[in-house]
Scaffold this motif. Structure first.
Motif, short mmCIF file in Angstrom:
data_model
loop_
_atom_site.label_atom_id
_atom_site.label_comp_id
_atom_site.label_asym_id
_atom_site.label_seq_id
_atom_site.Cartn_x
_atom_site.Cartn_y
_atom_site.Cartn_z
N PRO A 373 36.50 -54.30 0.59
CA PRO A 373 35.58 -54.03 -0.82
C PRO A 373 34.26 -54.45 -0.82
O PRO A 373 33.67 -55.34 -0.19
N LEU A 374 33.53 -53.93 -1.76
CA LEU A 374 31.97 -54.63 -2.03
C LEU A 374 32.30 -55.96 -2.60
O LEU A 374 31.54 -56.93 -2.35
N VAL A 375 33.38 -56.20 -3.48
CA VAL A 375 33.45 -57.44 -4.12
C VAL A 375 34.92 -57.71 -4.35
O VAL A 375 35.83 -56.87 -4.30
N VAL A 376 35.41 -59.14 -3.96
CA VAL A 376 36.72 -59.47 -4.55
C VAL A 376 36.41 -60.34 -5.66
O VAL A 376 35.86 -61.50 -5.62
N TYR A 377 37.17 -60.30 -6.67
CA TYR A 377 37.12 -60.97 -7.92
C TYR A 377 38.41 -61.74 -8.17
O TYR A 377 39.56 -61.24 -7.68
N VAL A 378 38.38 -62.96 -8.48
CA VAL A 378 39.48 -63.83 -8.68
C VAL A 378 39.35 -64.71 -9.86
O VAL A 378 38.15 -65.35 -9.85
N PHE A 379 40.28 -64.94 -10.80
CA PHE A 379 40.21 -65.57 -11.94
C PHE A 379 41.48 -66.67 -11.90
O PHE A 379 42.45 -66.43 -11.74
N SER A 380 41.02 -68.05 -11.89
CA SER A 380 41.82 -69.02 -11.69
C SER A 380 41.10 -70.24 -12.06
O SER A 380 39.98 -70.56 -11.83
N HIS A 381 42.12 -71.31 -12.64
CA HIS A 381 41.41 -72.72 -12.69
C HIS A 381 41.47 -73.24 -11.21
O HIS A 381 40.84 -74.57 -10.99
N ASP A 382 42.38 -72.91 -10.48
CA ASP A 382 42.87 -73.59 -9.18
C ASP A 382 41.75 -73.34 -8.15
O ASP A 382 41.73 -72.38 -7.44
N LYS A 383 41.10 -74.52 -7.54
CA LYS A 383 40.08 -74.34 -6.62
C LYS A 383 40.71 -74.15 -5.50
O LYS A 383 40.17 -73.36 -4.50
N LYS A 384 41.84 -74.70 -5.04
CA LYS A 384 42.57 -74.30 -3.54
C LYS A 384 43.05 -72.82 -3.80
O LYS A 384 42.85 -72.10 -2.55
N LEU A 385 43.48 -72.17 -4.79
CA LEU A 385 43.71 -70.83 -4.70
C LEU A 385 42.53 -69.81 -4.52
O LEU A 385 42.55 -69.02 -3.96
N ILE A 386 41.36 -70.47 -5.02
CA ILE A 386 39.85 -69.52 -4.84
C ILE A 386 39.54 -69.65 -3.45
O ILE A 386 39.26 -68.69 -2.96
N ARG A 387 39.73 -70.84 -2.80
CA ARG A 387 39.42 -71.04 -1.41
C ARG A 387 40.36 -70.13 -0.60
O ARG A 387 39.84 -69.74 0.32
N ARG A 388 41.77 -70.10 -0.91
CA ARG A 388 42.58 -69.36 0.00
C ARG A 388 42.20 -67.83 -0.09
O ARG A 388 42.07 -67.03 0.77
N VAL A 389 41.74 -67.25 -1.44
CA VAL A 389 41.09 -65.62 -1.51
C VAL A 389 40.04 -65.67 -0.66
O VAL A 389 39.79 -64.71 -0.15
#
Length: 516
Positions: A373-389
């Motif tokens: 995709p052009l963008v992947v959006y992720v909403f989370s407080h968890d920085k480790k989760l965001i890094r995984r995405v």
């Protein structure tokens, strides 16, 4: 006779061919190369945007039912910023760029020199008819190119205004506007350009690339795609849904970087729907149809296309529509699956499907099974989760805990990857994309003894010297820092010696006075 032949040839040439020929002839005069000329044209473009803001807003309102302030916020404001940045930075962007040397080139001039590509074709899109058409033009002008501008015929009022007014501000031979539909675009694509910049859908993008291949013309394709939005069940759903609602329903969902669908666990699906319901009411009132800041689908063909995508899915909220006004209410679909009709193509409308997953692992798998995709959006407080995405998915961009706003950061490249596009632009990235970064090396006709190692006969001893000189990189900046450090050390040592001598002199004077 010669005059008759020339007239006959001109009569056989299409309007588009004549425009391109005239533009190339103007470019070959060299008038676009001086930086002062580029800045002057950028200043004229800025004056056009500011002086004609009301005319632009009126045209966009007729095309997309967008409000005057909405047009300023999402079209002209960003353009003004891009132009001002280019005016300020073009001297820096266009300057020769030193590179690291080897010991073989230590005494040579080695640098990269940005140069204009030539004549660029810019094919704009209808959803943001000014921003997505003129932003690439800013990069083209700053890089010293000429450009043929083809606005989308679907946003017809904006296209007509651009055709009528832009030549009053920019050089009409170097930056002509060509209007028309499919036939005119196809005729333009038959001509030879030095770069083609297209914003639109994947199907037409393939045709553009196919036409460009006939002349080996490089292309930039800004295509879009189905941008996913993963919501972590432990995040602040109120804030997350507020930002998603804004990002999705801006411009009636007709935004290439809008979140296309939501991925979340089944346990929070009802809460997500309810939070979005509250936000829609807050942003667009109980009746979005009568609210000035809620737009319309651009035409009835696209209206019917979006409505058809909703078939077979359960409407959680919204769903109202009026074909006579091309109105579709902000709509959320629930219990959608990967095989639902709405998941077969980019929605490009105010319809937001929710797909439930068991957790992050399934969400990442769902994203990776589809085109990038052009963008992947992720909403989370968890920085480790965001890094995984970030590490486990691929997209043109990634944005955590917000929507759309990455496109406002001029230091970030804007563009897709794979099926969502190729090439990028914005700020310096646009300048570089529409420049040829020419490699330059200037040697002197001396020190020939050093070159003897590369001349025949080739021996083991010579190879040893070649390896030594070739593989030892020398950073020009590091050499300058070392030279500066050496100079500072020498000066400091000198000052210390001067101070010591003064102290000794004072000692001798005092001793002499005492003895006297």
């Amino acid at each position: 006779m010669d005059s008759y032949c020339s007239s006959s040839i001109l009569l056989k040439m299409s309007r588009e061919q004549l425009v391109v020929e005239r533009t190339r002839k103007a470019f070959l005069t060299g008038s676009t190369k001086p930086l002062k000329f580029r800045i002057q044209q950028l200043q004229c473009l800025l004056r056009f945007i500011t002086e004609r803001r009301k005319d632009i807003a009126d045209a966009v309102h007729k095309d997309l039912y967008k409000s005057e302030h909405g047009t300023e916020l999402f079209e002209t404001l960003g353009l003004e910023g891009d132009i001002q940045l280019a005016i300020e930075k073009v001297w820096e962007w266009a300057a020769p760029r030193p590179v690291e040397k080897t010991l073989l080139t230590i005494s040579d001039e080695v640098y990269i020199r940005p140069e204009p590509l030539g004549v660029v074709l810019i094919i704009g899109a209808w959803n943001y008819p000014w921003a997505v058409t003129l932003k690439p033009l800013v990069g083209a002008i700053a890089a010293g190119n000429a450009a043929v501008i083809k606005p989308s015929e679907i946003s017809s009022h904006s296209a007509k205004l651009m055709e009528d007014l832009l030549p009053l501000y920019l050089d009409k031979d170097l930056y002509p506007v060509v209007t028309g539909g499919v036939t005119e675009t196809q005729e333009l694509l038959k001509q030879r350009f030095d770069h083609i910049f297209y914003t639109g859908n994947c199907t037409v993008g393939k045709l553009v690339m196919q036409a460009a291949a006939q002349h080996l013309t490089p292309v930039s394709l800004e295509l879009g795609g189905k941008s996913p939005c993963f919501i972590d069940k432990n995040c602040d759903l109120n804030v997350a849904c507020r930002r998603i609602t804004w990002g999705k329903f801006v411009n009636c969902g007709q935004t290439c970087i809008a979140p296309d669908y939501i991925l979340c666990e089944a346990s929070i699906q009802s809460r997500v729907v309810e939070e979005i319901r509250k936000c829609i009411k807050e942003f667009y009132t109980e009746d979005p149809k009568t609210f000035k800041d809620y737009g319309r689908i651009v035409n009835q063909r696209h209206f019917r296309r979006v409505v058809a995508l909703m078939e077979g899915s359960t409407v959680a909220l919204g769903g109202d529509r009026d074909e006579s006004q091309c109105y579709i209410a902000p709509t959320v679909l629930k219990d959608v699956t990967g095989t639902s009709t709405v998941m077969t193509e980019e929605i490009f409308g105010p319809v937001l499907p929710i797909i439930t997953v068991s957790g992050l692992d399934e969400a990442i798998g769902f994203i990776n099974e589809r085109e990038k995709p052009l963008v992947v959006y992720v909403f989370s407080h968890d920085k480790k989760l965001i890094r995984r995405v970030i590490t486990e998915t691929s997209s043109g961009a990634l944005l955590a805990n917000d929507c759309l706003v990455h496109a406002t950061v001029s230091a970030l490249p804007f563009g897709g990857v794979g099926n969502s596009g190729m090439g990028c632009y914005q700020g310096r990235h646009g300048f570089d994309r529409l420049s040829h970064l020419r490699s330059c090396l200037i040697k002197k006709l001396n020190m020939e003894a050093v070159n003897s190692m590369r001349y025949p006969p080739h021996t083991a001893k010579k190879m040893g010297w070649v390896r030594f000189f070739l593989f030892n990189q020398v950073s020009v900046c590091r050499l300058r820092r070392m030279a500066l450090l050496t100079l500072v050390t020498v000066v400091a040592g000198f000052l210390v010696q001067v101070k010591k001598r003064k102290q000794m002199l004072h000692y001798h004077i005092i001793t002499h006075i005492i003895n006297y």
